[in-house]
Design an enzyme around this catalytic site. Structure first.
Site, PDB file in Angstrom:
ATOM      1  N   ASN A   1      -1.783  -0.122   7.291  1.00  0.00           N
ATOM      2  CA  ASN A   1      -1.153  -1.377   7.716  1.00  0.00           C
ATOM      3  C   ASN A   1      -0.283  -2.009   6.620  1.00  0.00           C
ATOM      4  O   ASN A   1      -0.070  -3.215   6.607  1.00  0.00           O
ATOM      5  CB  ASN A   1      -2.222  -2.353   8.218  1.00  0.00           C
ATOM      6  CG  ASN A   1      -3.334  -2.570   7.200  1.00  0.00           C
ATOM      7  OD1 ASN A   1      -3.188  -2.181   6.038  1.00  0.00           O
ATOM      8  ND2 ASN A   1      -4.414  -3.207   7.611  1.00  0.00           N
TER       9      ASN A   1
ATOM     10  N   ARG B   1       2.892  -6.515   9.661  1.00  0.00           N
ATOM     11  CA  ARG B   1       2.117  -5.469  10.333  1.00  0.00           C
ATOM     12  C   ARG B   1       2.524  -5.325  11.797  1.00  0.00           C
ATOM     13  O   ARG B   1       2.583  -4.219  12.330  1.00  0.00           O
ATOM     14  CB  ARG B   1       0.620  -5.776  10.211  1.00  0.00           C
ATOM     15  CG  ARG B   1       0.072  -5.574   8.786  1.00  0.00           C
ATOM     16  CD  ARG B   1      -1.289  -6.212   8.621  1.00  0.00           C
ATOM     17  NE  ARG B   1      -1.964  -5.847   7.387  1.00  0.00           N
ATOM     18  CZ  ARG B   1      -3.098  -6.401   6.976  1.00  0.00           C
ATOM     19  NH1 ARG B   1      -3.678  -7.342   7.707  1.00  0.00           N
ATOM     20  NH2 ARG B   1      -3.653  -6.015   5.840  1.00  0.00           N
TER      21      ARG B   1
ATOM     22  N   THR C   1      -5.071  -7.401  10.809  1.00  0.00           N
ATOM     23  CA  THR C   1      -5.406  -6.088  10.233  1.00  0.00           C
ATOM     24  C   THR C   1      -4.917  -4.900  11.072  1.00  0.00           C
ATOM     25  O   THR C   1      -4.436  -3.906  10.524  1.00  0.00           O
ATOM     26  CB  THR C   1      -6.948  -5.982  10.107  1.00  0.00           C
ATOM     27  OG1 THR C   1      -7.429  -7.140   9.411  1.00  0.00           O
ATOM     28  CG2 THR C   1      -7.349  -4.728   9.355  1.00  0.00           C
TER      29      THR C   1
ATOM     30  N   LYS D   1       0.836  -1.200   0.000  1.00  0.00           N
ATOM     31  CA  LYS D   1       0.000   0.000   0.000  1.00  0.00           C
ATOM     32  C   LYS D   1       0.878   1.260   0.000  1.00  0.00           C
ATOM     33  O   LYS D   1       2.090   1.177   0.243  1.00  0.00           O
ATOM     34  CB  LYS D   1      -0.925  -0.040   1.225  1.00  0.00           C
ATOM     35  CG  LYS D   1      -1.919  -1.213   1.222  1.00  0.00           C
ATOM     36  CD  LYS D   1      -2.780  -1.197   2.483  1.00  0.00           C
ATOM     37  CE  LYS D   1      -3.785  -2.339   2.499  1.00  0.00           C
ATOM     38  NZ  LYS D   1      -4.622  -2.326   3.726  1.00  0.00           N
TER      39      LYS D   1
ATOM     40  N   HIS E   1      -1.807  -5.369   1.590  1.00  0.00           N
ATOM     41  CA  HIS E   1      -3.013  -6.149   1.366  1.00  0.00           C
ATOM     42  C   HIS E   1      -2.580  -7.558   0.994  1.00  0.00           C
ATOM     43  O   HIS E   1      -1.598  -7.738   0.268  1.00  0.00           O
ATOM     44  CB  HIS E   1      -3.833  -5.562   0.210  1.00  0.00           C
ATOM     45  CG  HIS E   1      -4.889  -6.516  -0.267  1.00  0.00           C
ATOM     46  ND1 HIS E   1      -6.085  -6.662   0.395  1.00  0.00           N
ATOM     47  CD2 HIS E   1      -4.891  -7.423  -1.271  1.00  0.00           C
ATOM     48  CE1 HIS E   1      -6.792  -7.609  -0.211  1.00  0.00           C
ATOM     49  NE2 HIS E   1      -6.092  -8.086  -1.227  1.00  0.00           N
TER      50      HIS E   1
ATOM     51  N   ARG F   1      -0.880 -14.632   4.524  1.00  0.00           N
ATOM     52  CA  ARG F   1      -1.696 -14.017   5.584  1.00  0.00           C
ATOM     53  C   ARG F   1      -0.997 -14.141   6.935  1.00  0.00           C
ATOM     54  O   ARG F   1      -1.052 -13.227   7.746  1.00  0.00           O
ATOM     55  CB  ARG F   1      -3.070 -14.693   5.654  1.00  0.00           C
ATOM     56  CG  ARG F   1      -3.943 -14.445   4.451  1.00  0.00           C
ATOM     57  CD  ARG F   1      -4.479 -13.040   4.359  1.00  0.00           C
ATOM     58  NE  ARG F   1      -5.482 -12.738   5.351  1.00  0.00           N
ATOM     59  CZ  ARG F   1      -6.262 -11.664   5.315  1.00  0.00           C
ATOM     60  NH1 ARG F   1      -6.136 -10.780   4.327  1.00  0.00           N
ATOM     61  NH2 ARG F   1      -7.144 -11.437   6.252  1.00  0.00           N
TER      62      ARG F   1
HETATM   63  P1  GDP Z   1      -7.296  -7.279   5.844  1.00  0.00           P
HETATM   64  O1  GDP Z   1      -7.768  -8.457   5.041  1.00  0.00           O
HETATM   65  O2  GDP Z   1      -6.552  -7.678   7.091  1.00  0.00           O
HETATM   66  O3  GDP Z   1      -6.509  -6.283   5.032  1.00  0.00           O
HETATM   67  O4  GDP Z   1      -8.597  -6.507   6.371  1.00  0.00           O
HETATM   68  P2  GDP Z   1     -10.022  -6.241   5.657  1.00  0.00           P
HETATM   69  O5  GDP Z   1     -10.080  -6.936   4.336  1.00  0.00           O
HETATM   70  O6  GDP Z   1     -11.079  -6.557   6.647  1.00  0.00           O
HETATM   71  O7  GDP Z   1     -10.024  -4.659   5.465  1.00  0.00           O
HETATM   72  C1  GDP Z   1      -9.375  -4.057   4.394  1.00  0.00           C
HETATM   73  C2  GDP Z   1      -8.577  -2.858   4.890  1.00  0.00           C
HETATM   74  O8  GDP Z   1      -9.477  -1.883   5.463  1.00  0.00           O
HETATM   75  C3  GDP Z   1      -7.598  -3.151   6.024  1.00  0.00           C
HETATM   76  O9  GDP Z   1      -6.374  -3.657   5.601  1.00  0.00           O
HETATM   77  C4  GDP Z   1      -7.450  -1.786   6.656  1.00  0.00           C
HETATM   78  O10 GDP Z   1      -6.561  -0.934   5.925  1.00  0.00           O
HETATM   79  C5  GDP Z   1      -8.858  -1.209   6.546  1.00  0.00           C
HETATM   80  N1  GDP Z   1      -9.667  -1.522   7.729  1.00  0.00           N
HETATM   81  C6  GDP Z   1     -10.243  -2.717   7.992  1.00  0.00           C
HETATM   82  N2  GDP Z   1     -10.922  -2.699   9.128  1.00  0.00           N
HETATM   83  C7  GDP Z   1     -10.799  -1.452   9.624  1.00  0.00           C
HETATM   84  C8  GDP Z   1     -11.308  -0.821  10.790  1.00  0.00           C
HETATM   85  O11 GDP Z   1     -12.000  -1.411  11.596  1.00  0.00           O
HETATM   86  N3  GDP Z   1     -10.988   0.471  10.990  1.00  0.00           N
HETATM   87  C9  GDP Z   1     -10.220   1.155  10.133  1.00  0.00           C
HETATM   88  N4  GDP Z   1      -9.947   2.422  10.421  1.00  0.00           N
HETATM   89  N5  GDP Z   1      -9.715   0.585   8.998  1.00  0.00           N
HETATM   90  C10 GDP Z   1      -9.999  -0.706   8.737  1.00  0.00           C
HETATM   91 MG    MG Z   2      -9.104  -8.472   3.380  1.00  0.00          MG
END
Ligand code: GDP
Ligand code: MG
Length: 167
Positions: A147, A127, A116, A12, A150, A110
């Site tokens: 973070n 992360r 996350t 990112k 992706h 992962r």
């Molecule tokens: P990942 O698979 O661990 O990347 O998480 P997700 O697919 O659920 O979410 C996509 C991206 O959205 C994450 O990598 C974060 O950058 C952002 N994000 C997810 N959940 C949150 C949250 O609860 N709060 C905030 N501020 N950002 C979030």
């Molecule tokens: Mg995701």
């Protein structure tokens, strides 16, 4: 029996801003994974981002936020706001899309990526070791959590995302 898989990793904008390309790729290589292809995207368009992070993700993102910040009362509405910020974060600067392959690559990437929320991501993960942000802080500041990476979450995501980013 381990299964050979290919998956998508995207560095990112914060990863590129902080010159962490080499460091992050090393976490993957040290886990026995191989870089197969990559594409530098100078500015990601909204159309692609809406396919990568569709509106249907709002509830799951909102629930993650609520797990870190219990005062959130409407996870779906909160998730909608985060999604919009997330697309802004993802398009504020260049990103690097990488095809990674290896035994159980989807799960392995992962694992190496970590949770996350960098504040609670396991030590030894990208992360957990390199992340500076937290869901708590980003929520208070009305941002998506920064973070660094992706990583596709499952085989269906990996297939669709590889087709979208590295056809
Ligand atoms: P990942 O698979 O661990 O990347 O998480 P997700 O697919 O659920 O979410 C996509 C991206 O959205 C994450 O990598 C974060 O950058 C952002 N994000 C997810 N959940 C949150 C949250 O609860 N709060 C905030 N501020 N950002 C979030
Ligand atoms: Mg995701």
């Amino acid at each position: 029996m381990p299964m050979y898989q290919e998956t998508l990793v995207i560095l990112k904008p914060d990863a590129l801003e902080r010159n962490l390309i080499g460091v992050i790729i090393k976490y993957c290589e040290d886990a026995g994974l191989e870089v197969l292809d990559m594409r530098y995207c100078k500015k990601v368009g909204l159309e692609r981002l809406k396919k990568h992070y569709p509106d249907s993700m709002a509830l799951s993102i909102g629930k993650k936020a609520q797990a870190a910040v219990p005062s959130i009362t409407d996870p779906e509405a909160h998730g909608v706001k985060v999604l919009e910020k997330l697309r802004g974060y993802f398009s504020r600067g260049p990103v690097l899309a990488i095809r990674v392959g290896g035994d159980d690559a989807i799960k392995e990437v992962r694992r190496v990526t970590g949770y996350t929320d960098p504040a609670t991501a396991e030590k030894g993960t990208i992360r957990g070791d390199l992340g500076l942000d937290s869901i708590e802080r980003s929520t208070a500041e009305g941002r998506a959590v920064e973070n660094l990476v992706h990583a596709s979450g499952n085989p269906e995501e990996a297939e669709a995302e590889l087709r979208l980013w590295l056809p």
